[in-house]
Enzyme design. Structure first.
Site, short mmCIF file in Angstrom:
data_model
loop_
_atom_site.label_atom_id
_atom_site.label_comp_id
_atom_site.label_asym_id
_atom_site.label_seq_id
_atom_site.Cartn_x
_atom_site.Cartn_y
_atom_site.Cartn_z
N TYR A 1 8.28 -12.04 11.58
CA TYR A 1 7.86 -11.67 12.93
C TYR A 1 7.59 -12.89 13.81
CZ TYR A 1 7.25 -6.79 11.47
OH TYR A 1 7.46 -5.52 11.02
N ASP B 1 7.98 -3.10 -3.81
CA ASP B 1 8.62 -1.80 -4.04
C ASP B 1 7.83 -0.98 -5.05
OD1 ASP B 1 9.56 -4.07 -5.42
OD2 ASP B 1 11.22 -2.97 -6.28
N ASP C 1 3.15 -4.23 7.70
CA ASP C 1 3.57 -3.29 8.73
C ASP C 1 4.04 -1.98 8.10
OD1 ASP C 1 4.33 -2.18 11.12
OD2 ASP C 1 5.91 -3.61 11.55
#
Length: 367
Positions: A175, A275, A299
């Site tokens: 980001y 994951d 996020d």
């Protein structure tokens, strides 16, 4: 060295209340207060509430923003806490009125007041920036995004035993905005450099985004997560990563997390590959207490956590810097619902309750 957080927490519960799961209460505050206020303390707080006026920047936002912000504002006013609201515009409405999506006046107001209550905002095309939210975070160095995810009785959800806190690093990772567009001279030069130095060939028709994770940024957010775990009376921190693949970025984050964890022997520490974490959150979210993650994973997992408790409409959040706290709606602007009085204000109301506790009035925040 202890991280400087304007958000601390005191748990009002008996020693046995830990097993109560989602019903346990977390009180957010800047300063320490007695676990059980004495009558004299309570009376003093009531007198202080009438004498002390807090200045708070109010950002109505776009779409459904003004509606949910007004609802949250009315709830704060109803507590009796004296707040002087400094109303400023950021986002689409600001751009339409001033030609700036992030007016300097609004940023200065937040910086000077130290506290803001913010609705969702939209970054219009032609504004000259990718995201007003990202720019605001960088401008105020809002390095920590704190998202409590707790199920409340009566809220429709597939889960009931959910009570965790997602702490997201807010300034680094993919980001940073460092990207190279497909077909440009810059991306071709970068692809050539990568092949020359590593022997790895990237397709010529690729766009490239840079993932940057630093020691300083990782240490700051991990230390914040451990300090916040102590303040909230919680017991475990889980760091999420993909260090098995991205050894020099996520691997760095994990190494820092393990080193910082050794300095907090009273807090249990473990880690999960991202994951696997997502799978376990769906299977049994009650396993987790406090999660600390790099920006992108944070996020995603913040939204997953909101989904576990009924959706972003009931999920509060705050972005924190050393000297600034921005309490906000965690959902989008939802333009189709704007002006129809159908938007759910609960999430921002809960953010406002966090804000009131942050201002030092635990009693009013709980009301």
């Amino acid at each position: 060295m202890t991280s400087r957080s304007p958000l601390s927490a005191t748990i009002l519960r008996s020693p046995q209340a830990r097993s109560d799961g989602p019903l346990r209460d977390c009180q957010d505050s800047r300063r320490s207060v007695p676990l059980t206020p004495t009558p004299s303390h309570t009376e003093a707080r009531r007198r202080e509430r009438h004498l002390l006026t807090h200045r708070v920047t109010l950002i109505p936002g776009d779409g459904i923003g003004p509606e949910v912000v007004e609802a949250a504002r009315s709830v704060v006013d109803a507590t009796g806490v004296e707040v002087r609201w400094d109303v400023e515009e950021i986002g689409l409405r600001a751009f339409e009125r001033t030609g700036e999506v992030l007016p300097a006046r609004a940023v200065s107001s937040i910086r000077e007041n130290g506290v803001a209550l913010k609705g969702p905002i939209e970054t219009p095309e032609g504004a000259g920036i990718r995201s007003a939210n990202l720019v605001l975070r960088k401008e105020l160095d809002l390095f920590a995004n704190v998202r409590p995810c707790r199920w409340y009785p009566g809220v429709p959800s597939l889960y009931e035993d959910v009570d965790l806190v997602v702490i997201r690093e807010n300034t680094e990772d993919v980001y940073t905005g460092v990207e190279f567009e497909v077909g440009t001279v810059e991306v071709k030069e970068l692809i050539a450099f990568i092949e020359e130095t590593t022997g790895i060939r990237i397709r010529q028709d690729s766009g490239i985004s840079v993932k940057a994770i630093s020691q300083e940024g990782s240490e700051r957010i991990v230390r914040f997560a451990f300090d916040e775990t102590r303040r909230r009376g919680r017991s475990k921190v889980t760091a999420a990563h993909k260090a098995n693949i991205m050894k020099f970025s996520d691997g760095l984050f994990l190494d820092v997390a393990r080193r910082i964890a050794a300095q907090y022997p009273d807090v249990v520490f473990d880690d999960r590959i991202i994951d696997a974490l997502c799978m376990e959150l769906v299977q049994s979210p009650q396993r987790f207490d406090v999660l600390v993650l790099p920006n992108l994973y944070g996020d995603i997992v913040s939204e997953l956590g909101a989904g576990l408790i009924g959706g972003p409409g009931v999920a509060p959040g705050v972005q924190l810097g050393d000297d600034v706290a921005v309490f906000e709606a965690t959902h989008g602007t939802a333009p189709p619902l704007a002006g129809r009085d159908q938007a759910d204000p609960v999430g921002l109301m809960l953010s406002a309750a966090m804000m009131v506790r942050h201002l030092g009035d635990l009693e009013a925040g709980d009301r």
